[in-house]
Design an enzyme around this catalytic site. Structure first.
Site, PDB file in Angstrom:
ATOM      1  N   SER A  30      80.612  39.485 -12.802  1.00 25.36           N
ATOM      2  CA  SER A  30      82.048  39.312 -13.043  1.00 25.36           C
ATOM      3  C   SER A  30      82.376  38.941 -14.488  1.00 25.36           C
ATOM      4  O   SER A  30      83.280  38.143 -14.753  1.00 25.36           O
ATOM      5  CB  SER A  30      82.653  38.285 -12.072  1.00 25.36           C
ATOM      6  OG  SER A  30      82.534  38.752 -10.738  1.00 25.36           O
ATOM      7  N   HIS A  55      67.467  45.412 -10.417  1.00 17.64           N
ATOM      8  CA  HIS A  55      68.841  44.980 -10.141  1.00 17.64           C
ATOM      9  C   HIS A  55      68.908  44.494  -8.689  1.00 17.64           C
ATOM     10  O   HIS A  55      68.239  45.049  -7.817  1.00 17.64           O
ATOM     11  CB  HIS A  55      69.825  46.133 -10.376  1.00 17.64           C
ATOM     12  CG  HIS A  55      71.245  45.666 -10.329  1.00 17.64           C
ATOM     13  ND1 HIS A  55      71.911  45.470  -9.138  1.00 17.64           N
ATOM     14  CD2 HIS A  55      72.107  45.303 -11.316  1.00 17.64           C
ATOM     15  CE1 HIS A  55      73.131  45.021  -9.409  1.00 17.64           C
ATOM     16  NE2 HIS A  55      73.272  44.911 -10.714  1.00 17.64           N
ATOM     17  N   GLU A 113      71.562  37.510 -13.122  1.00 21.48           N
ATOM     18  CA  GLU A 113      72.756  37.939 -12.394  1.00 21.48           C
ATOM     19  C   GLU A 113      72.788  37.249 -11.029  1.00 21.48           C
ATOM     20  O   GLU A 113      72.165  37.737 -10.074  1.00 21.48           O
ATOM     21  CB  GLU A 113      72.737  39.460 -12.175  1.00 21.48           C
ATOM     22  CG  GLU A 113      72.769  40.270 -13.452  1.00 21.48           C
ATOM     23  CD  GLU A 113      73.339  41.661 -13.215  1.00 21.48           C
ATOM     24  OE1 GLU A 113      74.299  42.000 -13.902  1.00 21.48           O
ATOM     25  OE2 GLU A 113      72.840  42.385 -12.333  1.00 21.48           O
ATOM     26  N   ASN A 144      76.569  48.566 -16.824  1.00 17.92           N
ATOM     27  CA  ASN A 144      75.869  49.184 -15.689  1.00 17.92           C
ATOM     28  C   ASN A 144      76.932  49.897 -14.871  1.00 17.92           C
ATOM     29  O   ASN A 144      77.717  49.260 -14.182  1.00 17.92           O
ATOM     30  CB  ASN A 144      75.172  48.086 -14.866  1.00 17.92           C
ATOM     31  CG  ASN A 144      74.607  48.632 -13.570  1.00 17.92           C
ATOM     32  OD1 ASN A 144      74.530  49.848 -13.379  1.00 17.92           O
ATOM     33  ND2 ASN A 144      74.201  47.740 -12.675  1.00 17.92           N
ATOM     34  N   TRP A 145      76.945  51.209 -14.998  1.00 16.89           N
ATOM     35  CA  TRP A 145      77.996  51.974 -14.315  1.00 16.89           C
ATOM     36  C   TRP A 145      77.791  52.013 -12.794  1.00 16.89           C
ATOM     37  O   TRP A 145      78.697  52.408 -12.070  1.00 16.89           O
ATOM     38  CB  TRP A 145      78.026  53.414 -14.853  1.00 16.89           C
ATOM     39  CG  TRP A 145      78.573  53.561 -16.237  1.00 16.89           C
ATOM     40  CD1 TRP A 145      78.915  52.554 -17.122  1.00 16.89           C
ATOM     41  CD2 TRP A 145      78.868  54.804 -16.912  1.00 16.89           C
ATOM     42  NE1 TRP A 145      79.390  53.092 -18.287  1.00 16.89           N
ATOM     43  CE2 TRP A 145      79.370  54.472 -18.193  1.00 16.89           C
ATOM     44  CE3 TRP A 145      78.744  56.142 -16.561  1.00 16.89           C
ATOM     45  CZ2 TRP A 145      79.752  55.445 -19.111  1.00 16.89           C
ATOM     46  CZ3 TRP A 145      79.130  57.115 -17.469  1.00 16.89           C
ATOM     47  CH2 TRP A 145      79.629  56.768 -18.735  1.00 16.89           C
ATOM     48  N   LYS A 146      76.615  51.642 -12.334  1.00 20.57           N
ATOM     49  CA  LYS A 146      76.289  51.746 -10.902  1.00 20.57           C
ATOM     50  C   LYS A 146      76.573  53.186 -10.445  1.00 20.57           C
ATOM     51  O   LYS A 146      76.430  54.109 -11.234  1.00 20.57           O
ATOM     52  CB  LYS A 146      77.028  50.682 -10.090  1.00 20.57           C
ATOM     53  CG  LYS A 146      76.789  49.282 -10.675  1.00 20.57           C
ATOM     54  CD  LYS A 146      77.214  48.174  -9.771  1.00 20.57           C
ATOM     55  CE  LYS A 146      76.944  46.839 -10.465  1.00 20.57           C
ATOM     56  NZ  LYS A 146      77.160  45.678  -9.605  1.00 20.57           N
ATOM     57  N   GLY A 189      80.485  41.451  -8.733  1.00 24.32           N
ATOM     58  CA  GLY A 189      81.578  42.188  -8.086  1.00 24.32           C
ATOM     59  C   GLY A 189      82.514  41.297  -7.286  1.00 24.32           C
ATOM     60  O   GLY A 189      83.359  41.782  -6.540  1.00 24.32           O
ATOM     61  N   GLU A 230      70.886  44.964  -6.409  1.00 24.78           N
ATOM     62  CA  GLU A 230      71.222  45.991  -5.416  1.00 24.78           C
ATOM     63  C   GLU A 230      70.001  46.833  -5.077  1.00 24.78           C
ATOM     64  O   GLU A 230      69.836  47.305  -3.949  1.00 24.78           O
ATOM     65  CB  GLU A 230      72.401  46.839  -5.943  1.00 24.78           C
ATOM     66  CG  GLU A 230      73.697  46.018  -5.896  1.00 24.78           C
ATOM     67  CD  GLU A 230      74.692  46.323  -6.996  1.00 24.78           C
ATOM     68  OE1 GLU A 230      74.634  47.407  -7.603  1.00 24.78           O
ATOM     69  OE2 GLU A 230      75.548  45.446  -7.258  1.00 24.78           O
ATOM     70  N   GLY A 239      79.258  45.121 -15.002  1.00 21.10           N
ATOM     71  CA  GLY A 239      79.447  46.142 -13.978  1.00 21.10           C
ATOM     72  C   GLY A 239      80.835  46.753 -14.064  1.00 21.10           C
ATOM     73  O   GLY A 239      81.118  47.595 -14.917  1.00 21.10           O
ATOM     74  N   GLY A 240      81.719  46.304 -13.189  1.00 25.32           N
ATOM     75  CA  GLY A 240      83.046  46.907 -13.062  1.00 25.32           C
ATOM     76  C   GLY A 240      83.796  47.060 -14.379  1.00 25.32           C
ATOM     77  O   GLY A 240      84.410  48.108 -14.635  1.00 25.32           O
TER      78      GLY A 240
HETATM   79  P1  13P Z   1      80.165  43.094 -12.023  1.00 21.79           P
HETATM   80  O1  13P Z   1      80.351  42.928 -13.502  1.00 21.79           O
HETATM   81  O2  13P Z   1      80.995  44.177 -11.438  1.00 21.79           O
HETATM   82  O3  13P Z   1      80.275  41.782 -11.303  1.00 21.79           O
HETATM   83  O4  13P Z   1      78.639  43.600 -11.813  1.00 21.79           O
HETATM   84  C1  13P Z   1      77.618  42.906 -12.417  1.00 21.79           C
HETATM   85  C2  13P Z   1      76.364  43.704 -12.299  1.00 21.79           C
HETATM   86  O5  13P Z   1      75.804  43.826 -11.227  1.00 21.79           O
HETATM   87  C3  13P Z   1      75.853  44.365 -13.509  1.00 21.79           C
HETATM   88  O6  13P Z   1      74.563  44.831 -13.313  1.00 21.79           O
END
Ligand code: 13P
Length: 247
Positions: free
Chosen positions: A211, A98, A169, A13-15, A175, A100, A232-233
């Site tokens: 994470s 998600h 999640e 997930n590149w956000k 994050g 967010e 994510g990251g």
């Molecule tokens: P991180 O891997 O950066 O913690 O993010 C997880 C996430 O929200 C994937 O959708």
């Protein structure tokens, strides 16, 4: 059903990250990835980059998708993107709910289910995300929160749910660098699996997110009910992402 019966899936997930120039390098590295990886791999990119992802990844082992979708089919919904539009760009996946989106865009449990349904109607696979906040976690409410979030999704029925992917999640792990332990995640995944089994859809893939990195992926994937990861990251660094997929 045993874990072996469910394929492993690792989605990035590149956000809200990337640019045409940055993506070009990342997509080229993914495209060159070893197709013998034990995991299916996909990336969920920002809407403006769907065409770029489609062009770069077409014919490769890596699939692509979006991070959100409208619950509506079409019409006067300024700024929204429909499932049919995503299908136009050959998306396979779309994230729904998600944390967010839930936190910053007021998406309710019902909205998330409506988005999942809209995705299915266009032949996309919705990746429905659930997870508790740190407060809820510390208050011992995790399973109650997950069940509440899943209720309208499971109410779409077994035929629909069988065509989804779920992702657990925990918000406190996103994050933060603080992943849930494999055992903590497994406990929640087992509870989700029980809900799926009760519906008659135990084979649905349930991913863990929060994470995930190359260093902890193998121990998470060793758990009986963890079928892969939503990353994510670490998905922004090709080498790290591919090491997760190979874990
Ligand atoms: P991180 O891997 O950066 O913690 O993010 C997880 C996430 O929200 C994937 O959708």
């Amino acid at each position: 059903m045993t874990q072996q019966a469910r394929a492993r899936l690792v989605l990035g997930n590149w956000k809200m990250h990337g640019s045409l120039a940055e993506n070009e390098l990342l997509l080229a590295a993914l495209r060159a990835a070893d197709t013998n990886s034990s995991s299916q791999i996909g990336v969920c990119v920002p809407f403006p980059y769907l065409a770029q992802a489609a062009q770069a990844l077409q014919g490769s082992a890596v699939s692509w998708g979006a991070q959100d979708v409208s619950a509506h089919e079409k019409g006067a919904y300024t700024g929204e993107v429909s499932a049919a539009m995503l299908k136009d760009f050959a998306c396979r996946w779309v994230l729904a709910g998600h944390s967010e989106r839930r936190a910053y865009h007021g998406e309710t449990d019902q909205t998330v289910a409506d988005k999942a349904r809209a995705a299915l109607q266009s032949g996309l696979t919705p990746v429905v995300c659930v997870g508790e906040t740190l407060n809820e976690h510390e208050a011992g409410q995790t399973l109650a929160v997950i069940r509440r979030q899943l209720t309208p999704v499971l109410a779409l029925g077994a035929d629909a749910v069988a065509r989804m992917v779920l992702a657990y999640e925990p918000i406190w792990a996103i994050g933060s660098g603080r992943s849930a332990t494999p055992e903590q995640a497994q406990d929640v995944h087992a509870a989700i699996r029980a809900e799926l089994a009760a519906l008659g859809t135990p084979q649905v893939q349930v991913l863990y997110g929060g994470s995930v990195k190359a260093a902890n992926a193998a121990s998470l994937f060793a758990m009986a009910d963890i079928d892969g990861a939503l990353v994510g990251g670490a998905a922004l660094v090709a080498e790290e992402f591919l090491r997760i997929a190979a874990a």
